[in-house]
Design a protein around this motif. Structure first.
Motif, PDB file in Angstrom:
ATOM      1  N   TRP A 197      15.966  89.644  74.762  1.00  0.00           N
ATOM      2  CA  TRP A 197      15.971  90.691  75.767  1.00  0.00           C
ATOM      3  C   TRP A 197      15.696  92.020  75.085  1.00  0.00           C
ATOM      4  O   TRP A 197      16.360  92.382  74.103  1.00  0.00           O
ATOM      5  N   TYR A 198      14.711  92.747  75.636  1.00  0.00           N
ATOM      6  CA  TYR A 198      14.351  94.071  75.151  1.00  0.00           C
ATOM      7  C   TYR A 198      14.476  95.075  76.287  1.00  0.00           C
ATOM      8  O   TYR A 198      14.320  94.731  77.464  1.00  0.00           O
ATOM      9  N   ARG A 199      14.661  96.322  75.906  1.00  0.00           N
ATOM     10  CA  ARG A 199      14.510  97.399  76.870  1.00  0.00           C
ATOM     11  C   ARG A 199      13.415  98.337  76.381  1.00  0.00           C
ATOM     12  O   ARG A 199      13.230  98.532  75.170  1.00  0.00           O
ATOM     13  N   GLN A 200      12.680  98.880  77.323  1.00  0.00           N
ATOM     14  CA  GLN A 200      11.569  99.753  76.989  1.00  0.00           C
ATOM     15  C   GLN A 200      11.797 101.106  77.639  1.00  0.00           C
ATOM     16  O   GLN A 200      11.911 101.208  78.863  1.00  0.00           O
ATOM     17  N   ASP A 201      11.862 102.126  76.803  1.00  0.00           N
ATOM     18  CA  ASP A 201      12.052 103.493  77.268  1.00  0.00           C
ATOM     19  C   ASP A 201      10.912 104.358  76.777  1.00  0.00           C
ATOM     20  O   ASP A 201      10.384 104.122  75.678  1.00  0.00           O
ATOM     21  N   PRO A 202      10.528 105.356  77.528  1.00  0.00           N
ATOM     22  CA  PRO A 202       9.397 106.216  77.137  1.00  0.00           C
ATOM     23  C   PRO A 202       9.593 106.803  75.747  1.00  0.00           C
ATOM     24  O   PRO A 202      10.653 107.340  75.423  1.00  0.00           O
ATOM     25  N   GLY A 203       8.557 106.699  74.908  1.00  0.00           N
ATOM     26  CA  GLY A 203       8.595 107.281  73.581  1.00  0.00           C
ATOM     27  C   GLY A 203       9.439 106.524  72.581  1.00  0.00           C
ATOM     28  O   GLY A 203       9.571 106.956  71.429  1.00  0.00           O
ATOM     29  N   MET A 204      10.011 105.396  72.993  1.00  0.00           N
ATOM     30  CA  MET A 204      10.887 104.663  72.080  1.00  0.00           C
ATOM     31  C   MET A 204      10.452 103.223  71.871  1.00  0.00           C
ATOM     32  O   MET A 204      11.136 102.453  71.211  1.00  0.00           O
ATOM     33  N   GLY A 205       9.365 102.832  72.411  1.00  0.00           N
ATOM     34  CA  GLY A 205       8.893 101.469  72.226  1.00  0.00           C
ATOM     35  C   GLY A 205       9.866 100.472  72.834  1.00  0.00           C
ATOM     36  O   GLY A 205      10.582 100.759  73.790  1.00  0.00           O
ATOM     37  N   LEU A 206       9.903  99.294  72.273  1.00  0.00           N
ATOM     38  CA  LEU A 206      10.804  98.244  72.739  1.00  0.00           C
ATOM     39  C   LEU A 206      11.958  98.108  71.756  1.00  0.00           C
ATOM     40  O   LEU A 206      11.737  98.034  70.546  1.00  0.00           O
ATOM     41  N   ARG A 207      13.136  98.047  72.275  1.00  0.00           N
ATOM     42  CA  ARG A 207      14.321  97.883  71.431  1.00  0.00           C
ATOM     43  C   ARG A 207      15.061  96.617  71.819  1.00  0.00           C
ATOM     44  O   ARG A 207      15.286  96.360  73.000  1.00  0.00           O
ATOM     45  N   LEU A 208      15.449  95.876  70.816  1.00  0.00           N
ATOM     46  CA  LEU A 208      16.083  94.581  71.040  1.00  0.00           C
ATOM     47  C   LEU A 208      17.530  94.761  71.459  1.00  0.00           C
ATOM     48  O   LEU A 208      18.309  95.440  70.786  1.00  0.00           O
ATOM     49  N   ILE A 209      17.902  94.118  72.550  1.00  0.00           N
ATOM     50  CA  ILE A 209      19.277  94.193  73.045  1.00  0.00           C
ATOM     51  C   ILE A 209      20.078  93.014  72.482  1.00  0.00           C
ATOM     52  O   ILE A 209      21.078  93.192  71.800  1.00  0.00           O
ATOM     53  N   TYR A 210      19.639  91.827  72.797  1.00  0.00           N
ATOM     54  CA  TYR A 210      20.241  90.585  72.310  1.00  0.00           C
ATOM     55  C   TYR A 210      19.147  89.553  72.111  1.00  0.00           C
ATOM     56  O   TYR A 210      18.089  89.639  72.723  1.00  0.00           O
ATOM     57  N   TYR A 211      19.443  88.576  71.299  1.00  0.00           N
ATOM     58  CA  TYR A 211      18.527  87.460  71.183  1.00  0.00           C
ATOM     59  C   TYR A 211      19.305  86.167  70.993  1.00  0.00           C
ATOM     60  O   TYR A 211      20.495  86.173  70.659  1.00  0.00           O
TER      61      TYR A 211
END
Lengths: 116, 112
Positions: free
Chosen positions: A34-48
């Motif tokens: 699971w990733y979240r995508q925010d403007p200017g921050m790319g994709l960040r991993l939440i959990y895997y």
């Protein structure tokens, strides 16, 4: 068509409400993310989840929980939604861990979540 | 720590021309994979091209090719004969172990 299916595609929550984002893949992949995508921050991993029965925290796990229900399904839960969790959420899967033939992630189509 | 840097937040190119998107990364790993993903307005993340670090030959997929410089930790994407459908956000990604690390993206606009 084979792939990763995410539901819902859009959701608006009030602060403090809870919800679960669903993800299922039909490619017999071992690993899910699971990733979240925010403007200017790319994709960040939440959990895997590297394999069925295991889950691990990623870069930004606070405020989230996950469940690897079976090999196909990996859900993400927000217990008490906050405006900072307004984002686009992507589920992804991959066939194998590093060290074998690796063809990248297959992504779901994303969930746009707004917390007001 | 693994990092991926895309220094060009926005780029534009005339249709049929060639454009190069830059990406640098930092890692202490010796074996890893590199990827470029495309995200059109539909929001779907689409794999464009991948490169295995142990292969010196640059990967090519039709109009898309990479310039992989392992010593410089550079992984640029070249799009030839740009088409309107190439308009999208492009993410460079690096994979080591079981995790991806994504850059912040480059928004590419193809101008008719």
């Amino acid at each position: 068509n084979a792939g990763v299916t995410q539901t819902p595609k859009f959701q608006v929550l009030k602060t403090g409400q809870s919800m679960t984002l669903q993800c299922a893949q039909d490619m017999n992949h071992n690993s899910m993310y699971w990733y979240r995508q925010d403007p200017g921050m790319g994709l960040r991993l939440i959990y895997y989840s590297a394999s069925e029965g295991t889950t691990d925290k990623g870069e930004v796990p606070n405020g989230y929980n996950v469940s690897r229900l079976n090999k196909r399904e990996f859900s993400l839960r927000l217990e008490s939604a906050a405006p900072s969790q307004t984002s686009v959420y992507f589920c992804a899967s991959s066939e194998a861990s590093f060290g074998t033939a690796f063809y990248g992630y297959t992504f779901g189509s994303g969930t746009r979540l707004t917390v007001v | 720590a693994q990092t991926v840097t895309q220094s060009q937040p926005e780029m534009s190119v005339q249709e049929a021309e060639t454009v190069t998107l830059s990406c640098t990364y930092d890692t202490s790993e010796n074996n890893y994979y590199l990827f470029w993903y495309k995200q059109p307005p539909s929001r779907q993340m689409i794999l464009v091209i991948r490169q295995e670090a142990y292969k010196q030959q640059n990967a090519t997929e039709n109009r898309f090719s990479v310039n992989f410089q392992k010593a410089a930790k550079s992984f640029s994407l070249k799009i030839s004969d740009s088409q309107l459908g190439d308009t999208a956000m492009y993410f460079c990604a690096f994979m080591a172990g079981n995790q991806f690390y994504f850059g912040t993206g480059t928004s590419l606009t193809v101008i008719p």
